[in-house]
Design a protein around this motif. Structure first.
Motif, PDB file in Angstrom:
ATOM      1  N   MET A  12       0.814  -1.210   0.000  1.00  0.00           N
ATOM      2  CA  MET A  12       0.000   0.000   0.000  1.00  0.00           C
ATOM      3  C   MET A  12       0.852   1.268   0.000  1.00  0.00           C
ATOM      4  O   MET A  12       0.333   2.362  -0.196  1.00  0.00           O
ATOM      5  CB  MET A  12      -0.915   0.010   1.232  1.00  0.00           C
ATOM      6  CG  MET A  12      -1.921  -1.114   1.226  1.00  0.00           C
ATOM      7  SD  MET A  12      -2.793  -1.293   2.798  1.00  0.00           S
ATOM      8  CE  MET A  12      -3.690   0.233   2.895  1.00  0.00           C
ATOM      9  N   SER A  13       2.147   1.151   0.216  1.00  0.00           N
ATOM     10  CA  SER A  13       2.984   2.350   0.345  1.00  0.00           C
ATOM     11  C   SER A  13       3.107   3.084  -0.980  1.00  0.00           C
ATOM     12  O   SER A  13       3.058   2.489  -2.053  1.00  0.00           O
ATOM     13  CB  SER A  13       4.365   1.973   0.879  1.00  0.00           C
ATOM     14  OG  SER A  13       5.054   1.209  -0.079  1.00  0.00           O
ATOM     15  N   GLY A  14       3.228   4.392  -0.895  1.00  0.00           N
ATOM     16  CA  GLY A  14       3.419   5.215  -2.075  1.00  0.00           C
ATOM     17  C   GLY A  14       2.138   5.715  -2.712  1.00  0.00           C
ATOM     18  O   GLY A  14       2.172   6.535  -3.605  1.00  0.00           O
ATOM     19  N   THR A  17      -3.398   8.264   0.463  1.00  0.00           N
ATOM     20  CA  THR A  17      -4.099   7.743   1.631  1.00  0.00           C
ATOM     21  C   THR A  17      -5.561   8.142   1.564  1.00  0.00           C
ATOM     22  O   THR A  17      -5.894   9.289   1.276  1.00  0.00           O
ATOM     23  CB  THR A  17      -3.469   8.298   2.931  1.00  0.00           C
ATOM     24  OG1 THR A  17      -2.088   7.956   2.942  1.00  0.00           O
ATOM     25  CG2 THR A  17      -4.144   7.718   4.151  1.00  0.00           C
ATOM     26  N   LEU A  18      -6.445   7.178   1.816  1.00  0.00           N
ATOM     27  CA  LEU A  18      -7.878   7.433   1.798  1.00  0.00           C
ATOM     28  C   LEU A  18      -8.436   7.376   3.205  1.00  0.00           C
ATOM     29  O   LEU A  18      -7.861   6.757   4.099  1.00  0.00           O
ATOM     30  CB  LEU A  18      -8.601   6.396   0.921  1.00  0.00           C
ATOM     31  CG  LEU A  18      -8.173   6.319  -0.532  1.00  0.00           C
ATOM     32  CD1 LEU A  18      -8.992   5.272  -1.263  1.00  0.00           C
ATOM     33  CD2 LEU A  18      -8.330   7.664  -1.214  1.00  0.00           C
ATOM     34  N   ALA A  31      -6.287   2.574   4.172  1.00  0.00           N
ATOM     35  CA  ALA A  31      -6.598   2.480   2.740  1.00  0.00           C
ATOM     36  C   ALA A  31      -5.701   3.415   1.949  1.00  0.00           C
ATOM     37  O   ALA A  31      -5.354   4.507   2.412  1.00  0.00           O
ATOM     38  CB  ALA A  31      -8.065   2.824   2.490  1.00  0.00           C
ATOM     39  N   SER A  32      -5.338   2.958   0.744  1.00  0.00           N
ATOM     40  CA  SER A  32      -4.579   3.812  -0.161  1.00  0.00           C
ATOM     41  C   SER A  32      -5.005   3.527  -1.592  1.00  0.00           C
ATOM     42  O   SER A  32      -5.500   2.451  -1.909  1.00  0.00           O
ATOM     43  CB  SER A  32      -3.072   3.589   0.002  1.00  0.00           C
ATOM     44  OG  SER A  32      -2.697   2.325  -0.490  1.00  0.00           O
ATOM     45  N   LYS A  33      -4.817   4.541  -2.458  1.00  0.00           N
ATOM     46  CA  LYS A  33      -5.173   4.417  -3.870  1.00  0.00           C
ATOM     47  C   LYS A  33      -3.921   4.650  -4.701  1.00  0.00           C
ATOM     48  O   LYS A  33      -3.199   5.627  -4.480  1.00  0.00           O
ATOM     49  CB  LYS A  33      -6.258   5.433  -4.231  1.00  0.00           C
ATOM     50  CG  LYS A  33      -6.691   5.316  -5.685  1.00  0.00           C
ATOM     51  CD  LYS A  33      -7.935   6.084  -6.110  1.00  0.00           C
ATOM     52  CE  LYS A  33      -8.303   7.329  -5.479  1.00  0.00           C
ATOM     53  NZ  LYS A  33      -9.431   8.024  -6.121  1.00  0.00           N
ATOM     54  N   ASP A  34      -3.676   3.754  -5.679  1.00  0.00           N
ATOM     55  CA  ASP A  34      -2.502   3.915  -6.527  1.00  0.00           C
ATOM     56  C   ASP A  34      -2.825   4.788  -7.741  1.00  0.00           C
ATOM     57  O   ASP A  34      -3.967   5.223  -7.919  1.00  0.00           O
ATOM     58  CB  ASP A  34      -1.917   2.561  -6.935  1.00  0.00           C
ATOM     59  CG  ASP A  34      -2.825   1.737  -7.827  1.00  0.00           C
ATOM     60  OD1 ASP A  34      -3.760   2.285  -8.451  1.00  0.00           O
ATOM     61  OD2 ASP A  34      -2.593   0.515  -7.922  1.00  0.00           O
ATOM     62  N   SER A  38      -6.656   1.822  -8.403  1.00  0.00           N
ATOM     63  CA  SER A  38      -6.940   0.663  -7.558  1.00  0.00           C
ATOM     64  C   SER A  38      -6.749   1.045  -6.095  1.00  0.00           C
ATOM     65  O   SER A  38      -5.809   1.763  -5.746  1.00  0.00           O
ATOM     66  CB  SER A  38      -6.015  -0.506  -7.893  1.00  0.00           C
ATOM     67  OG  SER A  38      -6.297  -1.002  -9.173  1.00  0.00           O
ATOM     68  N   VAL A  39      -7.643   0.558  -5.256  1.00  0.00           N
ATOM     69  CA  VAL A  39      -7.609   0.870  -3.831  1.00  0.00           C
ATOM     70  C   VAL A  39      -7.284  -0.404  -3.057  1.00  0.00           C
ATOM     71  O   VAL A  39      -7.825  -1.476  -3.352  1.00  0.00           O
ATOM     72  CB  VAL A  39      -8.962   1.443  -3.367  1.00  0.00           C
ATOM     73  CG1 VAL A  39      -8.986   1.647  -1.864  1.00  0.00           C
ATOM     74  CG2 VAL A  39      -9.253   2.748  -4.093  1.00  0.00           C
ATOM     75  N   SER A  40      -6.406  -0.288  -2.082  1.00  0.00           N
ATOM     76  CA  SER A  40      -6.088  -1.389  -1.174  1.00  0.00           C
ATOM     77  C   SER A  40      -6.534  -0.990   0.220  1.00  0.00           C
ATOM     78  O   SER A  40      -6.277   0.130   0.664  1.00  0.00           O
ATOM     79  CB  SER A  40      -4.588  -1.678  -1.170  1.00  0.00           C
ATOM     80  OG  SER A  40      -4.160  -2.071  -2.449  1.00  0.00           O
ATOM     81  N   VAL A  41      -7.199  -1.921   0.902  1.00  0.00           N
ATOM     82  CA  VAL A  41      -7.673  -1.660   2.262  1.00  0.00           C
ATOM     83  C   VAL A  41      -7.205  -2.807   3.150  1.00  0.00           C
ATOM     84  O   VAL A  41      -7.429  -3.973   2.833  1.00  0.00           O
ATOM     85  CB  VAL A  41      -9.213  -1.551   2.327  1.00  0.00           C
ATOM     86  CG1 VAL A  41      -9.664  -1.175   3.733  1.00  0.00           C
ATOM     87  CG2 VAL A  41      -9.740  -0.571   1.300  1.00  0.00           C
TER      88      VAL A  41
END
Length: 141
Positions: A12-14, A17-18, A31-34, A38-41
């Motif tokens: 999720m790094s880089g 941040t959501l 959560a983060s969005k690239d 795409s979002v990773s939670v």
């Protein structure tokens, strides 16, 4: 299991941040969005045991108490952008009842979630103390 939690967080790094919020007091969601959208939670749950003794200290108290029962948890993810629906793939990283090494997170389900004003609401399967869920969210075509 801890390896998979660290790996999920590292992936999720880089990203952007959501904001997240949960219906469970003792649930943490990151959560983060690239750049591709795409979002990773990463969602984790902890409790203080059935009698809350785990949060009061002492290992001796922890041995006398059992984990709280599994509960469903709902997480709101905001800032998803101008999409009307997303597809969420849910992976479980269990912390209990393992008979050996966890070779990979357990594929639970893929669901379609509506997005309203940039926000999606994700309901997890029953969540055991110490478990984590890693969710990958992509705009639905």
């Amino acid at each position: 299991p801890l390896y998979w939690v660290h790996r999920a967080q590292a992936e999720m790094s880089g990203g952007q941040t959501l904001s997240t919020e949960s219906t469970s007091l003792r649930t943490v969601a990151l959560a983060s969005k690239d750049a591709q959208g795409s979002v990773s939670v990463l969602i984790g749950r902890y409790s203080c045991g059935k009698t809350v003794s785990w949060c009061r200290g002492g290992v001796e108290q922890q041995l006398d108490d059992a984990p709280a029962p599994p509960i469903p948890v709902t997480v709101r993810i905001t800032n998803l952008g101008f999409v009307t629906s997303v597809q969420a793939k849910i992976l479980r990283i269990p912390n209990q009842n393992l008979t050996g090494a966890l070779l990979q997170p357990i594929d639970m389900v893929t669901v379609t979630l509506p997005v309203t004003q940039g926000t999606a609401v994700l309901a997890t399967p029953s969540f055991q103390d110490g478990d984590a869920y890693y969710v990958t969210i992509k705009p639905k075509n």
